[in-house]
Write a protein that holds these residues in place. Structure first.
Motif, PDB file in Angstrom:
ATOM      1  N   ASP A  18      -6.493  17.306 -66.523  1.00  0.00           N
ATOM      2  CA  ASP A  18      -6.809  15.924 -66.141  1.00  0.00           C
ATOM      3  C   ASP A  18      -6.257  15.698 -64.737  1.00  0.00           C
ATOM      4  O   ASP A  18      -5.157  16.161 -64.416  1.00  0.00           O
ATOM      5  N   TYR A  19      -6.986  15.009 -63.922  1.00  0.00           N
ATOM      6  CA  TYR A  19      -6.548  14.716 -62.556  1.00  0.00           C
ATOM      7  C   TYR A  19      -6.062  15.976 -61.838  1.00  0.00           C
ATOM      8  O   TYR A  19      -4.882  16.109 -61.502  1.00  0.00           O
ATOM      9  N   ARG A 100      -8.417  10.944 -52.328  1.00  0.00           N
ATOM     10  CA  ARG A 100      -7.769  10.549 -53.585  1.00  0.00           C
ATOM     11  C   ARG A 100      -6.425   9.865 -53.322  1.00  0.00           C
ATOM     12  O   ARG A 100      -5.544   9.852 -54.166  1.00  0.00           O
ATOM     13  N   LEU A 119       0.397   9.763 -65.085  1.00  0.00           N
ATOM     14  CA  LEU A 119       0.061  10.446 -63.830  1.00  0.00           C
ATOM     15  C   LEU A 119       1.284  11.152 -63.247  1.00  0.00           C
ATOM     16  O   LEU A 119       1.175  12.268 -62.732  1.00  0.00           O
TER      17      LEU A 119
END
Length: 306
Positions: A18-19, A100, A119
């Motif tokens: 993810d990310y 980003r 995150l």
């Protein structure tokens, strides 16, 4: 690197991506460097594990597609075995990350990452995979070790504390900085944060078993110490009573002292609490009368008749 540390990293390299830009940013902070070759400028990542290299390559593919150069080399001088290096065109990488909202030249972490536990955990995952280790062999120890600045280390430590209450510290060693965590509870929390859920279950079980063994050991030592103290006390009391018996006989004692002396001779292993209960007197009264028997014995040893 410890076996457990390798197991944690293997779990992480096989976890869902993810990310990718945030995790790769963690790798860059841990093992990234800027390289200039003639007119070309590159961002280089050096990876000492082939499994981790595959993870980094997957992350990079999602961001840079085919704009990656990968090398595998044998590092004999440092006895590290096979190492991997990934090169990215520096300006291309800068553009990709800026899209980003990540500045790869900055000494910090963007606010939107730092303030979000999920995150921030992904960022720490890349950082840990690149330059971290964890050990549970004797003491509990988690560390991230690289050529960070003190400002970066302080930011990581402050963020761990503010987000989930993890206490971390840092030291400077060989011109590098080691961020470390010692508390088993905090290590569990940081492993949970970076996504090593199976490893958290394993270390939780180990901690419980160790605590159980420690409690059993403390209980045994406490019982053993009390038993030794009781035995020594009983031995001294019997010695005093024997002196009285051999010199004047127990019949010359007051009835209450005689009763206690006879009971002690017949029940050598009883504690004072057990004696008091069986003689139907208080422990303090029994202790006082034992002291009277001790005084009589001491007087007899000095040749003084009671």
């Amino acid at each position: 690197m410890s076996v457990f540390s390798e197991e944690v990293k293997l779990e992480l390299v096989n976890s869902k991506i993810d990310y990718p830009e945030i995790e790769l940013f963690g790798f860059i902070k841990g093992k990234g460097s800027f390289v200039i070759e003639e007119d070309n400028h590159f961002l280089k990542l050096s990876i000492s594990s082939m499994n981790t290299l595959k993870r980094v390559y997957k992350l990079s593919k999602e961001l840079f597609e085919e704009w990656i150069t990968t090398y595998i080399k044998i590092e004999k001088r440092l006895k590290l075995g096979r190492m991997g290096e990934l090169y990215f065109n520096l300006m291309h990488a800068k553009i990709i990350f800026e899209e980003r909202n990540i500045d790869i030249f900055s000494d910090g972490v963007p606010n939107y990452i730092a303030k979000d536990p999920y995150l921030f955990g992904i960022f720490l995952r890349g950082l840990f995979l690149s330059c971290g280790s964890v050990s549970i062999t004797k003491n509990y120890h988690f560390e991230i070790f690289s050529d960070f600045t003190e400002l970066f280390a302080q930011m990581i430590i402050k963020n761990l504390q503010n987000l989930i209450g993890i206490k971390a510290n840092y030291i400077t060693k060989n011109n590098k900085i080691k961020i470390y965590i010692k508390s088993s509870k905090d290590i569990l929390n940081v492993l949970e944060l970076i996504g090593a859920h199976k490893s958290v279950e394993k270390i939780s079980t180990i901690i419980k078993v160790r605590e159980l063994k420690s409690n059993v050991s403390r209980t045994f030592n406490f019982i053993s110490a009390n038993a030794t103290k009781t035995a020594e006390s009983a031995s001294k009391q019997i010695e005093n009573i024997t002196i009285i018996l051999n010199n004047i006989g127990l019949d010359n004692l007051p009835d209450d002292l005689k009763q206690i002396a006879l009971y002690r001779l017949e029940n050598e292993s009883d504690s004072l609490s057990e004696m008091a209960e069986n003689l139907n007197i208080s422990k303090s009264t029994l202790y006082y009368k034992m002291k009277k028997l001790e005084k009589i014995a001491n007087d007899l040893k000095r040749g003084e008749l009671p």
